[in-house]
Write a protein that holds these residues in place. Structure first.
Motif, PDB file in Angstrom:
ATOM      1  N   VAL A   1       0.850  -1.191   0.000  1.00  0.00           N
ATOM      2  CA  VAL A   1       0.000   0.000   0.000  1.00  0.00           C
ATOM      3  C   VAL A   1       0.886   1.242   0.000  1.00  0.00           C
ATOM      4  CG1 VAL A   1      -1.685   1.314   1.356  1.00  0.00           C
ATOM      5  CG2 VAL A   1      -1.938  -1.150   1.102  1.00  0.00           C
ATOM      6  N   ARG A   2       1.968   1.217   0.762  1.00  0.00           N
ATOM      7  CA  ARG A   2       2.875   2.370   0.843  1.00  0.00           C
ATOM      8  C   ARG A   2       3.632   2.612  -0.447  1.00  0.00           C
ATOM      9  NH1 ARG A   2       3.375   5.890   5.118  1.00  0.00           N
ATOM     10  NH2 ARG A   2       2.984   4.864   7.073  1.00  0.00           N
TER      11      ARG A   2
ATOM     12  N   GLY B   1      15.047  -0.809   6.868  1.00  0.00           N
ATOM     13  CA  GLY B   1      15.042   0.655   6.860  1.00  0.00           C
ATOM     14  C   GLY B   1      15.780   1.230   5.662  1.00  0.00           C
ATOM     15  N   ASP B   2      16.065   0.397   4.652  1.00  0.00           N
ATOM     16  CA  ASP B   2      16.780   0.853   3.452  1.00  0.00           C
ATOM     17  C   ASP B   2      15.770   1.150   2.348  1.00  0.00           C
ATOM     18  OD1 ASP B   2      18.384   1.325   1.267  1.00  0.00           O
ATOM     19  OD2 ASP B   2      19.157  -0.724   1.142  1.00  0.00           O
ATOM     20  N   PHE B   3      15.505   2.430   2.127  1.00  0.00           N
ATOM     21  CA  PHE B   3      14.551   2.843   1.109  1.00  0.00           C
ATOM     22  C   PHE B   3      15.254   3.458  -0.096  1.00  0.00           C
ATOM     23  CE2 PHE B   3      12.316   3.346   5.258  1.00  0.00           C
ATOM     24  CZ  PHE B   3      11.493   2.234   5.121  1.00  0.00           C
ATOM     25  N   SER B   4      16.580   3.295  -0.166  1.00  0.00           N
ATOM     26  CA  SER B   4      17.351   3.888  -1.264  1.00  0.00           C
ATOM     27  C   SER B   4      16.901   3.306  -2.603  1.00  0.00           C
ATOM     28  CB  SER B   4      18.845   3.649  -1.056  1.00  0.00           C
ATOM     29  OG  SER B   4      19.119   2.264  -1.026  1.00  0.00           O
TER      30      SER B   4
ATOM     31  N   SER C   1       9.916   9.948   3.486  1.00  0.00           N
ATOM     32  CA  SER C   1       8.831  10.111   4.453  1.00  0.00           C
ATOM     33  C   SER C   1       7.593   9.314   4.040  1.00  0.00           C
ATOM     34  CB  SER C   1       8.477  11.588   4.617  1.00  0.00           C
ATOM     35  OG  SER C   1       8.042  12.117   3.371  1.00  0.00           O
ATOM     36  N   ALA C   2       7.378   9.122   2.734  1.00  0.00           N
ATOM     37  CA  ALA C   2       6.227   8.368   2.258  1.00  0.00           C
ATOM     38  C   ALA C   2       6.440   6.861   2.403  1.00  0.00           C
ATOM     39  CB  ALA C   2       5.945   8.704   0.798  1.00  0.00           C
ATOM     40  N   CYS C   3       7.692   6.429   2.455  1.00  0.00           N
ATOM     41  CA  CYS C   3       7.980   5.004   2.620  1.00  0.00           C
ATOM     42  C   CYS C   3       7.681   4.538   4.033  1.00  0.00           C
ATOM     43  CB  CYS C   3       9.456   4.719   2.308  1.00  0.00           C
ATOM     44  SG  CYS C   3       9.852   4.780   0.554  1.00  0.00           S
ATOM     45  N   GLY C   4       7.590   5.468   4.953  1.00  0.00           N
ATOM     46  CA  GLY C   4       7.317   5.107   6.335  1.00  0.00           C
ATOM     47  C   GLY C   4       8.595   4.872   7.123  1.00  0.00           C
TER      48      GLY C   4
END
Length: 149
Positions: free
Chosen positions: A83-84, A107-110, A117-120
């Motif tokens: 959903v995110r 916690g790796d959104f690279s 911030s949208a990845c949570g």
């Protein structure tokens, strides 16, 4: 004629080196399974009983319980789109870096299209990160096809 025996020594020595260095692959006991390794990770870390991902209205719309013990239903939910970050499934079998669930617990959104911030936040939120051994097991399970067992 002296080269022939030497060639066999090289072939046998090379074969023994490959076999001795893990050329045989992971054993069944080392291979992570969904029921033995992945489900307990969720049960121990994902807010079961506290209302995070174990209720009828789970956080982030991610239900991580097996309900009536149906692990196959949980696995199917994990293969659905996030959903995110709708461009990624929660779990993409064979592709750990394309699995949003693994991105969330590390916690790796690279490199993701969603803004940080949208990845949570990293999961579990406001808690210590999962131990590296559990992260490695989850990553190997995804890499090996994210199969039920």
């Amino acid at each position: 004629m002296k080269t022939r025996p030497m060639r066999w020594v090289l072939v046998l020595g090379g074969s023994m080196l490959v076999w001795g260095c893990g050329g045989g692959g992971e054993t069944e006991e080392e291979r992570p399974t969904f029921s033995r390794d992945v489900v307990p990770l969720f049960q121990g870390s994902c807010g079961f009983g506290s209302g995070c991902h174990g209720t009828a209205q789970p956080a982030g719309h991610v239900q991580l319980t097996t309900g009536t013990g149906d692990a196959a239903a949980l696995l199917e939910r994990l293969k659905a789109r996030s959903v995110r970050e709708p461009s990624l499934p929660l779990v993409d079998p064979g592709n750990p870096s394309g699995s949003f669930l693994l991105r969330k617990v590390t916690g790796d959104f690279s490199g993701l299209p969603c803004a940080p911030s949208a990845c949570g936040e990293r999961m579990p939120q406001r808690s210590t990160p999962l131990p590296q051994e559990e992260l490695d097991s989850l990553e190997r399970w995804i890499q090996q096809g994210a199969v039920l067992e």
